[in-house]
Design a protein around this motif. Structure first.
Motif, mmCIF file in Angstrom:
data_model
loop_
_atom_site.group_PDB
_atom_site.id
_atom_site.type_symbol
_atom_site.label_atom_id
_atom_site.label_comp_id
_atom_site.label_asym_id
_atom_site.label_seq_id
_atom_site.Cartn_x
_atom_site.Cartn_y
_atom_site.Cartn_z
ATOM 1 N N TRP A 130 -22.193 -5.726 -26.670
ATOM 2 C CA TRP A 130 -21.274 -6.678 -27.333
ATOM 3 C C TRP A 130 -19.998 -6.885 -26.346
ATOM 4 C CZ3 TRP A 130 -22.012 -10.083 -30.753
ATOM 5 C CH2 TRP A 130 -22.941 -9.964 -31.685
ATOM 6 N N HIS A 131 -19.735 -7.766 -26.168
ATOM 7 C CA HIS A 131 -18.438 -8.115 -25.272
ATOM 8 C C HIS A 131 -18.210 -9.440 -25.354
ATOM 9 C CE1 HIS A 131 -21.775 -9.649 -22.878
ATOM 10 N NE2 HIS A 131 -20.855 -10.370 -21.958
ATOM 11 N N ALA A 132 -16.680 -9.799 -24.886
ATOM 12 C CA ALA A 132 -16.163 -11.118 -24.683
ATOM 13 C C ALA A 132 -15.908 -11.092 -23.394
ATOM 14 C CB ALA A 132 -14.874 -11.359 -25.476
ATOM 15 N N ASP A 133 -16.325 -12.402 -22.528
ATOM 16 C CA ASP A 133 -16.144 -12.609 -21.006
ATOM 17 C C ASP A 133 -14.846 -12.913 -20.631
ATOM 18 O OD1 ASP A 133 -19.303 -13.023 -21.235
ATOM 19 O OD2 ASP A 133 -18.958 -14.992 -21.349
ATOM 20 N N GLN A 134 -13.950 -13.355 -21.441
ATOM 21 C CA GLN A 134 -12.646 -13.681 -21.040
ATOM 22 C C GLN A 134 -11.790 -12.238 -20.706
ATOM 23 O OE1 GLN A 134 -11.485 -17.444 -21.860
ATOM 24 N NE2 GLN A 134 -9.206 -17.365 -21.278
ATOM 25 N N PHE A 135 -12.212 -11.456 -21.178
ATOM 26 C CA PHE A 135 -11.585 -10.007 -20.575
ATOM 27 C C PHE A 135 -11.499 -9.876 -19.124
ATOM 28 C CE2 PHE A 135 -12.789 -5.650 -19.117
ATOM 29 C CZ PHE A 135 -11.705 -4.960 -19.625
ATOM 30 N N TYR A 136 -12.586 -10.562 -18.671
ATOM 31 C CA TYR A 136 -12.685 -10.433 -17.182
ATOM 32 C C TYR A 136 -11.803 -11.427 -16.053
ATOM 33 C CZ TYR A 136 -16.460 -6.973 -18.013
ATOM 34 O OH TYR A 136 -17.061 -6.270 -18.342
ATOM 35 N N TRP A 137 -11.427 -12.401 -16.952
ATOM 36 C CA TRP A 137 -10.909 -13.673 -16.364
ATOM 37 C C TRP A 137 -9.269 -13.858 -16.192
ATOM 38 C CZ3 TRP A 137 -14.385 -17.066 -19.648
ATOM 39 C CH2 TRP A 137 -15.760 -16.796 -19.199
ATOM 40 N N PRO A 138 -8.376 -13.726 -15.134
ATOM 41 C CA PRO A 138 -7.272 -14.049 -15.400
ATOM 42 C C PRO A 138 -6.711 -15.496 -15.469
ATOM 43 C CG PRO A 138 -7.911 -13.772 -12.828
ATOM 44 C CD PRO A 138 -8.933 -13.779 -13.896
ATOM 45 N N LEU A 139 -7.130 -16.123 -16.468
ATOM 46 C CA LEU A 139 -6.690 -17.403 -16.863
ATOM 47 C C LEU A 139 -5.777 -17.537 -18.394
ATOM 48 C CD1 LEU A 139 -10.498 -18.685 -16.475
ATOM 49 C CD2 LEU A 139 -8.548 -18.794 -14.704
ATOM 50 N N SER A 140 -4.966 -18.472 -18.259
ATOM 51 C CA SER A 140 -3.934 -18.678 -19.323
ATOM 52 C C SER A 140 -4.563 -19.171 -20.593
ATOM 53 C CB SER A 140 -2.779 -19.505 -18.715
ATOM 54 O OG SER A 140 -3.282 -20.921 -18.651
ATOM 55 N N SER A 141 -5.556 -19.900 -20.684
ATOM 56 C CA SER A 141 -5.749 -20.574 -21.721
ATOM 57 C C SER A 141 -7.158 -20.269 -22.189
ATOM 58 C CB SER A 141 -5.962 -22.064 -21.290
ATOM 59 O OG SER A 141 -6.563 -22.834 -22.488
ATOM 60 N N PRO A 142 -7.427 -20.140 -23.578
ATOM 61 C CA PRO A 142 -8.959 -20.022 -23.975
ATOM 62 C C PRO A 142 -9.891 -21.140 -23.692
ATOM 63 C CG PRO A 142 -7.574 -20.399 -25.984
ATOM 64 C CD PRO A 142 -6.703 -20.343 -24.675
ATOM 65 N N LYS A 143 -9.440 -22.188 -23.217
ATOM 66 C CA LYS A 143 -10.303 -23.267 -22.956
ATOM 67 C C LYS A 143 -11.468 -22.912 -21.814
ATOM 68 C CE LYS A 143 -7.715 -26.835 -25.529
ATOM 69 N NZ LYS A 143 -7.201 -28.340 -25.420
ATOM 70 N N THR A 144 -12.406 -22.168 -22.112
ATOM 71 C CA THR A 144 -13.203 -21.834 -21.087
ATOM 72 C C THR A 144 -14.681 -21.686 -21.923
ATOM 73 O OG1 THR A 144 -12.880 -19.552 -21.650
ATOM 74 C CG2 THR A 144 -11.717 -20.204 -19.641
ATOM 75 N N SER A 208 -27.162 -22.942 -24.895
ATOM 76 C CA SER A 208 -25.991 -22.458 -25.560
ATOM 77 C C SER A 208 -24.775 -22.748 -24.926
ATOM 78 C CB SER A 208 -26.259 -21.060 -26.450
ATOM 79 O OG SER A 208 -26.209 -20.096 -25.170
ATOM 80 N N TYR A 209 -23.643 -22.902 -25.571
ATOM 81 C CA TYR A 209 -22.378 -22.861 -24.929
ATOM 82 C C TYR A 209 -21.628 -21.980 -25.992
ATOM 83 C CZ TYR A 209 -23.194 -26.909 -22.173
ATOM 84 O OH TYR A 209 -23.579 -27.925 -21.210
ATOM 85 N N HIS A 210 -20.973 -21.122 -25.073
ATOM 86 C CA HIS A 210 -19.950 -20.003 -25.988
ATOM 87 C C HIS A 210 -18.492 -19.946 -25.336
ATOM 88 C CE1 HIS A 210 -21.826 -17.161 -23.071
ATOM 89 N NE2 HIS A 210 -20.619 -16.691 -23.027
ATOM 90 N N ALA A 211 -17.387 -19.789 -26.253
ATOM 91 C CA ALA A 211 -16.149 -19.738 -25.689
ATOM 92 C C ALA A 211 -15.926 -18.405 -24.926
ATOM 93 C CB ALA A 211 -15.432 -19.916 -26.819
ATOM 94 N N GLY A 212 -14.813 -18.393 -24.298
ATOM 95 C CA GLY A 212 -14.833 -16.987 -23.326
ATOM 96 C C GLY A 212 -14.375 -15.959 -24.419
ATOM 97 N N TRP A 213 -13.817 -16.024 -25.438
ATOM 98 C CA TRP A 213 -13.596 -15.171 -26.225
ATOM 99 C C TRP A 213 -14.522 -14.781 -27.440
ATOM 100 C CZ3 TRP A 213 -10.726 -11.454 -24.439
ATOM 101 C CH2 TRP A 213 -9.720 -11.466 -23.820
ATOM 102 N N THR A 214 -15.612 -15.499 -27.717
ATOM 103 C CA THR A 214 -16.577 -15.295 -28.472
ATOM 104 C C THR A 214 -17.308 -13.956 -28.023
ATOM 105 O OG1 THR A 214 -16.777 -17.509 -28.777
ATOM 106 C CG2 THR A 214 -18.722 -16.135 -29.425
ATOM 107 N N PHE A 215 -17.641 -13.161 -28.894
ATOM 108 C CA PHE A 215 -18.268 -11.784 -28.915
ATOM 109 C C PHE A 215 -19.873 -12.242 -28.959
ATOM 110 C CE2 PHE A 215 -14.353 -10.032 -30.021
ATOM 111 C CZ PHE A 215 -14.036 -9.168 -28.935
ATOM 112 N N HIS A 216 -20.762 -11.517 -27.910
ATOM 113 C CA HIS A 216 -21.948 -11.755 -27.972
ATOM 114 C C HIS A 216 -22.824 -10.675 -27.263
ATOM 115 C CE1 HIS A 216 -19.963 -13.528 -24.095
ATOM 116 N NE2 HIS A 216 -21.330 -13.070 -23.477
ATOM 117 N N ARG A 217 -23.951 -10.497 -27.651
ATOM 118 C CA ARG A 217 -24.863 -9.454 -26.943
ATOM 119 C C ARG A 217 -26.221 -10.017 -26.748
ATOM 120 N NH1 ARG A 217 -28.478 -6.635 -29.739
ATOM 121 N NH2 ARG A 217 -27.786 -4.675 -28.750
#
Length: 278
Positions: A130-144, A208-217
């Motif tokens: 389980w993880h969320a991708d945006q943990f790794y990204w220095p981006l200001s917005s959740p629009k990923t 599938s498309y998933h948002a940067g802060w959506t937890f997935h595994r």
């Protein structure tokens, strides 16, 4: 950027628009992911899948046995930015069809590429924690958003991607890297909070498309064949770069954003615009 047309009919399919229904858009915005059927034809997947597989075999440097690998290394072979390695792979990564779906789901006027990555889970490959991708990204917005494209039918024994519905809106686990610890802690928290988990198989052509802060595994690959997947990460064209919060974001800022100035848009040569509304 100019691309070489190896197969005009297949390249045309990659450019043609896919009609995303209002229901699919609403589902994505509520749940943080959506699965869409018949996005790519078997012909497109076979043709470009062969190119991608060849690049994975050529560029892979992970040669340790499964027993010697970490949990992360057992999860998949990971090869990034194939678009910079091969002109035909670039055609696939630069697909206007796939990029427009990302823009439609996020409700933005254009999207840039963050990076692409092939994720190949070998036979006997382990689970993806389980993880969320945006943990790794220095981006200001959740629009990923990441598009996850299986290059074959993906039944349960191959380890299809699983999503914790509506988890993109919670603050738990946003400081945890992908690891055995993230698997334990997030599995416990997601169970406590009663999140619904969608871990259904993928048909050929379904993505599938998933948002940067959506937890997935994803589960292990217990089949006898590789689970071959190509992904692209898109970001809103109006995204801005933020000060890195951890060493992983520092590395991403250098590697995928060319150390563009903090507070600016990610407009380097590594982050081309893939779709803009006219």
């Amino acid at each position: 950027m100019q691309v070489t047309v190896d197969n005009p009919s297949l390249l045309k399919q990659l450019d043609e628009e896919y009609a995303v229904s209002p229901e699919a858009i609403a589902f994505y915005r509520e749940n943080g992911y959506v699965k869409l059927k018949d996005v790519l034809s078997p012909e497109v997947l076979h043709y470009y899948g062969d190119i991608i597989t060849g690049l994975v075999l050529k560029l892979n440097t992970l040669t340790k046995s499964m027993e010697e690998r970490t949990t992360y290394e057992r999860a998949f072979l990971q090869i990034m930015n194939l678009w910079r390695e091969d002109k035909t792979a670039r055609e696939f990564v630069f697909s206007r069809r796939l990029a427009k779906i990302a823009a439609d789901l996020m409700g933005v006027d254009g999207v840039r590429l963050y990076h692409d990555q092939a994720l190949y889970k070998e036979p006997s490959g382990g689970f993806t924690p389980w993880h969320a991708d945006q943990f790794y990204w220095p981006l200001s917005s959740p629009k990923t958003v990441t598009v996850w494209i299986p290059l074959q039918d993906t039944p349960m024994e191959m380890g299809p991607l699983a999503f914790a519905e509506q988890s993109q809106g919670v603050e738990i686990g946003r400081n945890i890297e992908i690891s055995d610890e993230s698997e334990r802690l997030l599995a416990d928290e997601l169970t406590k909070l009663n999140f619904n988990i969608n871990d259904t198989p993928f048909e050929l052509g379904e993505v599938s498309y998933h948002a940067g802060w959506t937890f997935h595994r994803a589960g292990p690959n217990t089949s006898g064949t590789p689970r071959k997947v190509m992904t692209m990460i898109y970001m809103d064209q109006d995204q801005t770069i933020t000060k890195p919060l951890n060493s992983y974001q520092e590395a991403d800022w250098t590697t995928w954003l060319e150390s563009y100035p903090i507070g600016s848009k990610p407009e380097s040569s590594l982050n081309p615009l893939l779709f803009v509304r006219e």
